[in-house]
Design a protein around this motif. Structure first.
Motif, short mmCIF file in Angstrom:
data_model
loop_
_atom_site.label_atom_id
_atom_site.label_comp_id
_atom_site.label_asym_id
_atom_site.label_seq_id
_atom_site.Cartn_x
_atom_site.Cartn_y
_atom_site.Cartn_z
N TYR A 175 0.84 -1.20 0.00
CA TYR A 175 0.00 0.00 0.00
C TYR A 175 0.88 1.25 0.00
O TYR A 175 0.61 2.22 -0.70
CB TYR A 175 -0.90 0.02 1.25
CG TYR A 175 -2.24 -0.66 1.09
CD1 TYR A 175 -2.33 -2.01 0.79
CD2 TYR A 175 -3.42 0.05 1.25
CE1 TYR A 175 -3.56 -2.64 0.68
CE2 TYR A 175 -4.66 -0.57 1.14
CZ TYR A 175 -4.73 -1.91 0.87
OH TYR A 175 -5.95 -2.52 0.76
N TRP B 9 2.45 1.67 -3.44
CA TRP B 9 1.44 2.11 -4.42
C TRP B 9 1.10 3.58 -4.19
O TRP B 9 0.98 4.35 -5.15
CB TRP B 9 0.18 1.26 -4.29
CG TRP B 9 0.30 -0.13 -4.84
CD1 TRP B 9 1.11 -0.54 -5.87
CD2 TRP B 9 -0.42 -1.30 -4.41
NE1 TRP B 9 0.94 -1.89 -6.09
CE2 TRP B 9 0.01 -2.38 -5.22
CE3 TRP B 9 -1.37 -1.56 -3.43
CZ2 TRP B 9 -0.50 -3.68 -5.09
CZ3 TRP B 9 -1.88 -2.84 -3.29
CH2 TRP B 9 -1.44 -3.88 -4.11
N ALA B 10 0.91 3.95 -2.92
CA ALA B 10 0.54 5.34 -2.62
C ALA B 10 1.67 6.29 -3.00
O ALA B 10 1.44 7.35 -3.58
CB ALA B 10 0.21 5.48 -1.13
N HIS C 133 -10.26 -1.10 -3.60
CA HIS C 133 -9.37 -0.04 -3.08
C HIS C 133 -9.93 0.69 -1.88
O HIS C 133 -9.31 1.64 -1.38
CB HIS C 133 -9.05 0.96 -4.20
CG HIS C 133 -8.43 0.34 -5.40
ND1 HIS C 133 -9.15 -0.41 -6.31
CD2 HIS C 133 -7.15 0.32 -5.84
CE1 HIS C 133 -8.34 -0.85 -7.25
NE2 HIS C 133 -7.13 -0.42 -6.99
N SER D 201 -9.36 4.43 -0.59
CA SER D 201 -8.07 4.95 -1.05
C SER D 201 -7.84 4.79 -2.54
O SER D 201 -6.70 4.71 -2.99
CB SER D 201 -6.93 4.23 -0.30
OG SER D 201 -7.03 4.48 1.07
N LEU E 184 -4.15 5.16 -4.27
CA LEU E 184 -3.41 3.97 -4.73
C LEU E 184 -3.41 3.83 -6.25
O LEU E 184 -2.73 2.94 -6.79
CB LEU E 184 -4.06 2.71 -4.12
CG LEU E 184 -4.15 2.66 -2.58
CD1 LEU E 184 -4.94 1.44 -2.14
CD2 LEU E 184 -2.76 2.63 -1.94
N CYS F 238 -1.24 0.84 -8.13
CA CYS F 238 -1.99 -0.40 -8.39
C CYS F 238 -2.09 -0.66 -9.89
O CYS F 238 -1.96 -1.81 -10.34
CB CYS F 238 -3.40 -0.31 -7.81
SG CYS F 238 -3.43 -0.51 -6.03
#
Ligand SMILES: Cc1cc2nc3c(=O)[nH]c(=O)nc-3n(C[C@H](O)[C@H](O)[C@H](O)COP(=O)(O)OP(=O)(O)OC[C@H]3O[C@@H](n4cnc5c(N)ncnc54)[C@H](O)[C@@H]3O)c2cc1C
Length: 432
Positions: free
Chosen positions: A94, A97-98, A392, A395, A399, A403
């Motif tokens: 996470y 991805w963020a 998701h 988020s 993301l 993602c």
């Protein structure tokens, strides 16, 4: 069809396979963008598209979103993430991805003014508060998830090169910091610590329209279809014979691929005019009291305050977090909306003077959660190569880029003639 004008494409010739992307939300559009740029032929199938002209018509979850970038786990707090078995997305993924999404939005901000405006993207200070005082030297290894998150943010802000910008702690003078903002007495008594960093904010209506236009111009075909199931023969009967599929159907995955892990978390936000009026002064920064363990009893989770200046015109005030509730029947007078609004006004009393946006004062939507976190996974379904990109939660915009990149990477590796790995091996490689 989407309600935006169709400009037909002067795109580059396709050099790679034909991929069907299912879903017209942010997850589908971001995946399609990356695939198009790599030379794939793309068809996007969706039963609904972003709709911006009529505010009474229901809108995509991707449009309802705040949409504030938040370091994981996001403000939905304890409902945001679980600890799934190995081979499934974990907190580390996470974060990556963020951060990839953060980097994308940050780069996008450097483009010409025109493109930034079209995407509806801005970078603002996000001020996030804690109910307890955090150690000055917060540790990433701490058992306390809030402390570990703070330490992780600091580590990324100090990495070389930094992956987060503008980090400040307000540990020493939290009272002075709150007084400067105009935080109400009740919350001044409750909140004990805070930090600030830069965070992207997306005007989702603009961004969705921008992305659809961009993809059309890059040559994506976009067709309005509701899919009952995800099987090779079924798609062929409908006239589609793709080499691979990205399934970005959000909550729709529950029915489309019969995924019992998928569940809704109802949310709602009030939309206020973000203009200086009477005693209300517009906000330029975002304020978040994320869901966190209540220090009073160390068990329950306290509710959130979410104030996000989407633009010079709109201030988003939230939020409501109601797992397993799929009823879209909230009004301004619903008790949970009134409680949410009271929390926000207790936090920032000058909101008493803010005015609602008349034609669309309340937006509600269902966050697409799964009990095993975001599902970016390969799965062979009856001879069809499918990579999922759904679940998701709260988020999706945070993301989105990371993602989509992972989903595309999985599909490319799988389509590569030299690769002999099964989907399960691909998933294990991804999350080991
Ligand atoms: C109140 C609220 C506030 C939020 N705030 C934030 C925030 O601040 N920051 C953030 O990052 N995120 C936020 N979110 C979460 C974010 O909105 C979602 O995570 C994100 O929109 C999910 O995007 P998606 O593309 O996966 O799904 P969706 O936007 O739901 O898109 C799914 C698409 O699939 C299509 N589809 C579904 N089933 C089928 C089918 N069978 N056949 C054909 N098409 C199908 C749908 O029509 C749709 O186009 C918020 C959500 C809510 C509700």
């Amino acid at each position: 069809m989407p309600d935006t004008p169709i400009t037909l494409p002067a795109h580059l010739p396709y050099t790679k396979e034909h991929i069907v992307v299912i879903g017209g939300g942010i997850s589908g559009l971001m995946s399609a963008w990356i695939l198009l740029d790599k030379g794939y032929k793309i068809t996007i199938l969706s039963d609904h598209w972003a709709w911006t002209k009529d505010f009474h018509k229901s809108r995509l979850t991707s449009q309802i979103a705040g949409a504030l970038w938040e370091f994981p786990p996001g403000g939905c707090g304890p409902t945001e993430m679980t600890k799934p078995p190995l081979g499934w997305a974990q907190l580390k993924q996470y974060e990556e991805w963020a951060l990839q999404s953060f980097e994308f939005y940050e780069l996008f901000m450097k483009l010409q003014e025109r493109h930034k405006a079209e995407f509806g993207l801005s970078m603002a200070k996000l001020n996030s508060f804690f109910y307890k005082s955090m150690p000055k030297d917060a540790k990433v290894t701490s058992e306390d998830p809030d402390e570990a998150k703070l330490a992780q943010i600091k580590a990324y802000a100090e990495s070389n090169p930094p992956r987060l910008s503008g980090l400040q702690r307000h540990h020493e003078d939290i009272q002075g910091f709150m007084q400067g903002i105009g935080v109400g007495e009740h919350y001044q008594g409750l909140l004990k610590d805070a930090y600030t960093h830069d965070a992207p904010i997306i005007n989702t209506d603009k961004a969705m329209v921008f992305l659809m236009e961009l993809l059309r111009n890059k040559g994506a075909e976009m067709e309005t279809v509701h899919l009952e199931k995800l099987e090779k023969q079924y798609l062929e009967d409908l006239g589609y014979k793709p080499d691979g599929v990205i399934n970005a159907t959000g909550l729709g995955a529950k029915d489309l691929v019969a995924d019992k892990d998928v569940f809704p978390v109802r949310g709602a936000i009030k939309r206020m005019a973000n203009s200086t009026f009477d005693k209300f002064h517009n906000l330029n920064e975002a304020y978040l009291v994320p869901s966190q363990v209540d220090p009073a009893n160390n068990k329950d989770h306290v509710k959130t305050v979410f104030l996000v200046p989407r633009s010079d015109e709109i201030l988003i005030v939230g939020s409501i977090i109601q797992p397993y509730n799929d009823q879209l029947d909230l009004t301004d007078d619903s008790p949970e909306v009134e409680i949410m609004w009271k929390r926000a006004r207790d936090f920032l009393p000058r909101l008493d003077y803010a005015q609602p946006i008349p034609d669309y004062p309340l937006a509600e939507g269902l966050r697409p959660f799964t009990s095993k976190n975001v599902k970016v996974r390969a799965e062979e379904r009856d001879g069809l190569k499918v990579v999922h990109n759904y679940g998701h939660g709260g988020s999706g915009w945070t993301l989105a880029v990371g993602c989509a990149r992972t989903a595309v990477h999985l599909l490319e590796t799988w389509l590569d003639g030299k690769n002999t790995k099964t989907p399960d091996h691909l998933n294990m490689d991804m999350y080991e």
